[in-house]
Structures are given as C-alpha cells and as structure tokens.
Motif scaffolding. Structure first.
Motif, short mmCIF file in Angstrom:
data_model
loop_
_atom_site.label_atom_id
_atom_site.label_comp_id
_atom_site.label_asym_id
_atom_site.label_seq_id
_atom_site.Cartn_x
_atom_site.Cartn_y
_atom_site.Cartn_z
N THR A 149 -7.81 4.02 5.49
CA THR A 149 -7.98 4.92 4.34
C THR A 149 -7.10 6.16 4.49
O THR A 149 -6.60 6.69 3.49
CB THR A 149 -9.46 5.36 4.22
N SER A 208 -4.24 7.22 1.78
CA SER A 208 -4.13 8.55 1.19
C SER A 208 -2.71 9.08 1.31
O SER A 208 -2.16 9.69 0.37
CB SER A 208 -5.11 9.51 1.88
N GLU A 234 -0.52 7.13 -1.13
CA GLU A 234 -0.75 7.58 -2.50
C GLU A 234 -0.05 8.90 -2.77
O GLU A 234 0.54 9.12 -3.83
CB GLU A 234 -2.27 7.71 -2.73
N ALA A 284 -11.90 -1.44 -5.99
CA ALA A 284 -10.82 -0.46 -6.12
C ALA A 284 -10.50 -0.19 -7.58
O ALA A 284 -10.30 0.96 -7.99
CB ALA A 284 -9.58 -0.96 -5.38
N ILE A 333 -12.79 2.99 -3.23
CA ILE A 333 -11.99 2.33 -2.19
C ILE A 333 -12.74 1.07 -1.81
O ILE A 333 -13.87 1.12 -1.31
CB ILE A 333 -11.81 3.24 -0.96
N LYS A 391 -7.09 0.26 -2.75
CA LYS A 391 -7.24 1.46 -3.59
C LYS A 391 -6.16 1.43 -4.67
O LYS A 391 -5.05 0.99 -4.44
CB LYS A 391 -7.12 2.74 -2.76
#
Length: 487
Positions: free
Chosen positions: A46, A50, A53, A111, A116, A135
């Motif tokens: 995760t 992040s 993203e 997602a 998530i 995600k």
C-alpha cells in the motif's frame, strides 16, 4: 495403560486441561504471527501504491509511455505489478505476460468501489499462494486504471509452517513434562488416599487401635486427622459403654439382691410385724431405685431418638426451686447440708414443669451428693435482662478437675463410679435444657466446689393464675436458721 481409578482421572484431566490451554495459546500465537506477516506485506504494497499514485498524478499523462514508466519505477522484487481497466481487463504488467486476460478476484471490485482491495488465494494456472492488492488510479479528465500488485506468499506460508512445527514440538515436549508431573501429582494424592482407605477398612473390621500414619497436608491431612479422631472417639465410647454396662449391672444387681433376699426372708415367715414392715420398706425403696434407673435410661433413649415430648406451659421459677428443696431436704438433713434459696419474685419461664424439675432436681441432688458435711448448697434465680433468666445451683463441695469438667456432660461418664448412678444425669439435663431453648454451663475448681448455670427464656405469667402461697421450708436441727431468698 493406566488402570481405571483416581490416578487415571487426575492424569487425564490434568493433561487435557494443559493440552487445551497450550492449543489455545498456539492457535492465537500462529494467528498473530500470520496476521503480522501478511499485514507487513500489505503495508509495504500500500505504501508503494501511494507513491505510484502520487507519481501518476504528477505526470498527468495518459499514454502507454506513462504506464510503462510507472511499471519500471514502482516495481517490487518478487512482485508483479499489473495495470487493469475498471472491468478487470489487464492492460499491461511488469512481467509482460498474458496482457489479454481478465482478473476476476475480489480485490478489483473492492478497489473500483473506492477502497484498497485485498485478496489472498491461489493464482490461476500456477496454483501458487499469492496476495493481491489493488487501487484505482484516477485523475480528473483522464482515464482511470486499476493498479494491482501480486506477490507470492509461499515463503511466508513455509515460514509459518516451520513455526507451526516448532510450536507443535514445544507443545509435545511440554505435554511430556506435564504427564510426568501429573503422575507425581496423582501419586501424591492417591497414595495417601489408598493408605486412608486401607486404615478405614481395618476400622470397619473393628480394629479401632489402628491409626493413619503420615504427615499429610491440606484436605487430605484434615481427613486423616478426622479419621484418627473418629477412631479415638470410638475407642473412648466403647470404653465408656463398657464402664456403663459394668456400672449399671452393679446398680441393678444391688437393689435386686436386696429385693430377692427380703422376699425370700418374708416368704419363709416367722417374723414379727416390725421386721416384716422393715423388709417391705426396703423392698419398696429398692423398687423405687430400680424404677428411677430404668426411667433415666428410657429418658436418655427418647432424647437420643428425638422422641421426647414436652408439655409446654408457664413455670414459676421460685416455686419450682422451692419444690426441689422440699424434695431433697431430708437427704440434705442427713448430712447436715443447708439448702438455701435466693430467687427474685415474678420470674417465669416457658417450658415443661416436670422436665425442668427433673433438671434442677438432678443438679441439686449432685450438689448434695458431692458436698462436705456441714456445708451449704445455694439455689438462686435472677433476671439477666428482659428476655433471659439465670438459674444457678452452687455448692462448696469436692469440685471437679479441669480434665473431668470437659467430659462430665458426656453420656455414661462418671467422675466417681463409687457413688453409683448411670452417668446419664447431666447428659439428660443438658439435652432437656437445650430442648427448652436454653443453655447449661458448668464451672468448677477441684476442692472448692461447682457452679452450674442454666439460662432460660423469660415469659409472662398466666393472668388467671394467682401466685402460690409461700412455702415454709423445714430447718435442720443442728444449724442456724436457713437463709431464704426473696420470697
């Protein structure tokens, strides 16, 4: 195989409890370890998502080149990074294989729903245990994609399996130690019980001199002490019973011998009226003595079987004590013993007048019997409070030693067997007082006398019954005027 018995039950129950406890601890431990490892993988992925993203938002490009750059920059070791459409169709991946397949696992819909997604299972085709984390990458004005990381958890599962084997080995070792310990624990309980059982079997066969030996603790020690005390009490009771049989045999034989002797003498005839009258008097006296002995034994039997019936009424204590003195005056006069009365007016108790008379007649008779010639016996009564009266019979006679005082109210016990009797008088008196809801206490000092105190509940006198006239007690010929209590 352990044979059936308490040892087997203790061992099995102890092992079962420890096994269940260890099993619970192991399950919780393995779940915690598994959760920790899986959460560590999930957290690492995760965090990477992040960052990816953030990079994708900064690039603001919607082209295959931007996606390829994303794959190259944010790939993880031993992890496949996939880019999917919102429908789960694979656009590209870091491995470059099977770009046209559709992903149907639960992490993709999660997602797309705005969170998530996380899925753990076996990958189609390879049957490998994997974790997938997905995600949505979404930039206003551009197409949205699903960024999906897939990593193998086979190594983690292998490590968890090794930990499980290790913990299982520890459990087995602990159970082995517990089993050995439980045998020792079981033996520490069962061996004393076997010893107690063997001694109990001997006691059941009448061998009351045998005792349980061993310094046992806690409840087993208390059980052993109780059985030893029981055996001691049985021996003592048997001795008292034997003494009683010997004593009562003598008590019964003496009057019977007198009755038989005088009966045969009178049958033979040839005696003048005075001798005949004397013989009949002795027969009557000895018959009364026999009746008294038999009644005492019958009373005790009724008390032991809870068959004693009381005729309850209101009893005036002062009048009752006066009757006692009148009944025993002649006996006391023969030994120059003064019978004195000190009783408050208006003391009434609720009870059976005849049975209470029996109690105080026995107590006073004992006081006269064991008093010195020329001494006095005091009967007193007073109110202790609004609910209770105290009645005392006190003498200054030979007294009772502390050793005998603790046993003097036991059935069949006699301080001095030469004075006759059954040894039941005080035992009967004690039980009769208790039947009236009262208490009886004895204080004595050897050589100084005895004091017997009876506490009874007060009651109101019957309104229709007038107080009895004063009873004048006869005076001993050789003494001063006898002291009277409050009349």
């Amino acid at each position: 195989m352990i044979k059936k018995g308490m040892r087997r039950q203790i061992v099995l129950h102890y092992i079962l409890v420890v096994f269940l406890a260890l099993l619970l601890v192991e399950v919780i431990f393995l779940l915690v370890i598994r959760t920790y490892y899986y959460d560590s993988i999930y957290t690492r992925i995760t965090t990477q998502i992040s960052q990816a993203e953030y990079f994708y938002r900064l690039s603001s490009k919607d082209s295959p080149f931007a996606l390829q750059e994303l794959l190259r920059s944010f790939d993880l070791n031993n992890t496949e990074l996939q880019v999917l459409t919102l429908d789960g169709d694979m656009i590209t991946s870091s491995t470059g294989f099977q770009p046209d397949r559709t992903i149907t696992t639960s992490d993709v819909p999660e997602a797309v729903g705005g969170g998530i997604g996380r899925w753990v299972g076996r990958q189609t085709g390879t049957n490998e245990s994997v974790m997938a984390v997905s995600k949505v990458l979404q930039i206003p004005g551009h197409d949205s994609y699903v960024l999906r990381y897939v990593t193998s958890v086979e190594r983690v599962n292998s490590d968890l399996f090794n930990v499980t084997l290790l913990s299982a080995g520890i459990v087995v070792a602990v159970l082995a130690v517990v089993t050995a310990f439980s045998f020792g624990l079981a033996n520490s309980i069962v061996k004393p019980l076997n010893n107690i059982t063997a001694v109990s079997a001997q006691l059941a066969k009448g061998k009351f001199n045998i005792r349980i030996k061993g310094d046992y603790r806690y409840e087993i020690g208390e059980l052993a002490s109780t059985l030893n005390y029981m055996a001691q009490e049985i021996v003592r009771s048997n001795q008292i019973k034997d003494d009683f049989i010997s004593s009562i045999s003598h008590e019964l034989r003496t009057p019977l011998t007198s009755i038989k002797g005088w009966s045969e003498t009178l049958i033979s005839g040839g005696y003048d009226p005075e001798e005949t009258k004397l013989g009949m008097s002795i027969i009557s006296k000895e018959s009364d003595r026999l009746i008294g002995l038999v009644e005492e034994i019958l009373d005790f039997s009724k008390l032991q079987q809870n068959e004693m019936k009381l005729s309850i009424g209101t009893v005036g204590v002062q009048e009752l004590l006066k009757e006692i003195i009148l009944n025993l005056w002649a006996k006391a006069e023969k030994r120059s013993i003064r019978l004195e009365l000190e009783a408050e007016d208006g003391i009434y108790v609720r009870g059976d007048a005849n049975r209470l008379k029996q109690v105080f007649l026995n107590l006073t008779d004992n006081a006269v019997k064991f008093s010195h010639e020329g001494s006095s016996v005091l009967l007193s009564a007073r109110r202790v409070n609004e609910e209770e009266a105290e009645i005392v019979v006190q003498d200054s006679g030979i007294g009772i030693s502390q050793e005998h005082l603790n046993r003097v109210k036991d059935r069949f016990f006699q301080v001095d067997s030469l004075n006759g009797g059954t040894g039941l008088g005080l035992a009967i008196s004690q039980q009769l007082v208790e039947l009236h809801g009262g208490t009886m206490e004895m204080d004595s000092e050897l050589g100084k006398g005895t004091r017997v105190t009876v506490h009874l509940q007060l009651t109101e006198p019957l309104p229709a019954v007038e107080a009895p006239d004063r009873v004048s007690l006869p005076e001993p010929a050789d003494h001063h005027e006898r002291k009277e209590g409050q009349q």
